[in-house]
Design an enzyme around this catalytic site. Structure first.
Site, PDB file in Angstrom:
ATOM      1  N   LYS A  52       0.815  -1.217   0.000  1.00  0.00           N
ATOM      2  CA  LYS A  52       0.000   0.000   0.000  1.00  0.00           C
ATOM      3  C   LYS A  52       0.856   1.277   0.000  1.00  0.00           C
ATOM      4  CE  LYS A  52      -4.531  -1.273   0.617  1.00  0.00           C
ATOM      5  NZ  LYS A  52      -4.476  -2.672   0.960  1.00  0.00           N
ATOM      6  N   SER A 300       1.225  -9.921  -0.349  1.00  0.00           N
ATOM      7  CA  SER A 300       0.952  -8.482  -0.382  1.00  0.00           C
ATOM      8  C   SER A 300       1.234  -7.737   0.909  1.00  0.00           C
ATOM      9  CB  SER A 300      -0.488  -8.249  -0.826  1.00  0.00           C
ATOM     10  OG  SER A 300      -1.370  -9.035  -0.058  1.00  0.00           O
TER      11      SER A 300
HETATM   12  C1  LIG Z   1      -5.222  -3.749   0.804  1.00  0.00           C
HETATM   13  C2  LIG Z   1      -4.615  -5.087   0.794  1.00  0.00           C
HETATM   14  C3  LIG Z   1      -4.972  -6.052  -0.170  1.00  0.00           C
HETATM   15  C4  LIG Z   1      -6.034  -5.811  -1.212  1.00  0.00           C
HETATM   16  O1  LIG Z   1      -5.673  -4.765  -2.075  1.00  0.00           O
HETATM   17  P1  LIG Z   1      -6.749  -4.061  -3.004  1.00  0.00           P
HETATM   18  O2  LIG Z   1      -5.972  -3.086  -3.811  1.00  0.00           O
HETATM   19  O3  LIG Z   1      -7.761  -3.417  -2.118  1.00  0.00           O
HETATM   20  O4  LIG Z   1      -7.367  -5.137  -3.828  1.00  0.00           O
HETATM   21  C5  LIG Z   1      -4.307  -7.260  -0.170  1.00  0.00           C
HETATM   22  N1  LIG Z   1      -3.364  -7.543   0.753  1.00  0.00           N
HETATM   23  C6  LIG Z   1      -3.003  -6.657   1.700  1.00  0.00           C
HETATM   24  C7  LIG Z   1      -1.959  -7.046   2.681  1.00  0.00           C
HETATM   25  C8  LIG Z   1      -3.603  -5.388   1.744  1.00  0.00           C
HETATM   26  O5  LIG Z   1      -3.238  -4.504   2.687  1.00  0.00           O
END
Ligand SMILES: *Cc1c(COP(=O)(O)O)cnc(C)c1O
Length: 313
Positions: A52, A300
């Site tokens: 993010k 992510s």
């Molecule tokens: C926000 C987030 C997501 C999802 O991302 P989007 O762009 O909202 O689809 C996935 N994994 C983590 C760790 C996140 O913080």
């Protein structure tokens, strides 16, 4: 609204030297288990613990100077809040984060720790939209949403760009999906650089609004879905992210909480990687599909609440 790949290339140069270039991990055990050659893109090691930061820093960098100096506001209490707070501190942009007064203390503390000004509200008395609109009007703050914004999507798309630069061609790319910012940016990158790479979005089974939207080609909403993947509990894709997902994503998959936990425990035990539930969606999807070939998986984020995680286990 739309987005060109050139905007992702530009975001990558904005982030150069400010975001971490995150490592790619491999595991022979994982290759054997999945019948594929797996390349794990470790955004759990990104600044503030998730990808993010890429979108937040890109969006604030692209604000005009007077807007940046007045400051920005967002509602998210999750990883976007922390990312925006740190990006704001680095760029001299005051950040206001609207959070419910029952948000976990660790999240409030982390956001304040990065320099964000937290405004709490009572869920029963006010809606965050109403409070956010009031504050942004009174204080002249620009609202920076967590996913449905071209600069946010451009920043998130740099994850895949960086991965392709590190590993070259992929047959499949597995991407976690909440509001679709990461998925839409990364799918645009994949189709621009390696059009034959199949991009698969992965969602929690109880929060399968994007899968339903993808199949029906109409925007479907799911209200407050129960899942341990708290970063993917978003009600629906956004206007921009839905458009990009329909154009560039090849397929969607869902996994249940048990499959997510299994993927997390595997990463923990075998790879020594700490990933939060939402961050393990891509790997859980890969382990379910076992497609063979060269597979990129985006891990992510790593901001798990460990005491409650231990309870789950
Ligand atoms: C926000 C987030 C997501 C999802 O991302 P989007 O762009 O909202 O689809 C996935 N994994 C983590 C760790 C996140 O913080």
């Amino acid at each position: 609204m739309s987005l060109e790949f050139s905007s992702i290339v530009d975001a990558a140069s904005i982030l150069d030297g400010f975001a971490h270039v995150t490592p790619v991990h491999t595991s022979t055990t994982l290759d054997d288990l999945s019948g594929s050659q797996v390349l794990l893109k470790c955004e759990n090691f990104q600044k503030t613990g998730s990808f993010k930061f890429r979108g937040a820093y890109t969006a604030l960098s692209r604000l005009k100077l007077p807007e940046r100096e007045r400051g920005v506001l967002t509602f998210s209490s999750g990883n976007h809040a922390q990312a925006l707070a740190l990006a704001g501190r680095l760029l001299g942009c005051p950040t206001t984060i609207v959070m419910p007064d029952d948000a976990p203390k660790v999240k409030l503390d982390a956001t304040r720790g990065y320099g964000g000004q937290v405004v709490v509200y009572d869920r029963d008395e006010t809606s965050r939209e109403a409070l956010g609109a009031k504050l942004s009007k009174e204080r002249g703050l620009t609202i920076v949403p967590p996913y449905d914004h071209p600069d946010i999507v451009a920043g998130q798309g740099t994850v895949a760009k960086e991965l392709f630069e590190q590993v070259g061609h992929l047959d499949f790319l597995f991407v976690p999906c909440g509001g679709g910012g990461l998925l839409s940016g990364c799918s645009l990158t994949a189709k621009s650089l390696y059009p034959t790479c199949q991009v698969i979005g992965v969602e929690p089974a109880t929060a399968d609004d994007a899968t339903q939207s993808f199949v029906s080609k109409t925007l479907v909403k799911v209200h407050n879905p129960p899942t341990i993947a708290d970063g993917a509990r978003t009600p629906s894709l956004g206007e921009l992210t839905f458009e990009l997902v329909l154009r560039f994503v090849d397929d969607m998959l869902t996994v249940d909480d048990a499959e997510l936990l299994e993927a997390m425990v595997f990463l923990w035990q075998r790879c020594k990687l700490m990933v939060e539930p939402t961050g393990a969606l891509g790997l859980a999807g890969l382990l379910k599909k076992k497609p063979g070939g060269r597979c990129g998986v985006i891990l992510s984020g790593g901001n798990a609440d460990f005491p409650s995680l231990l309870n789950l286990l």
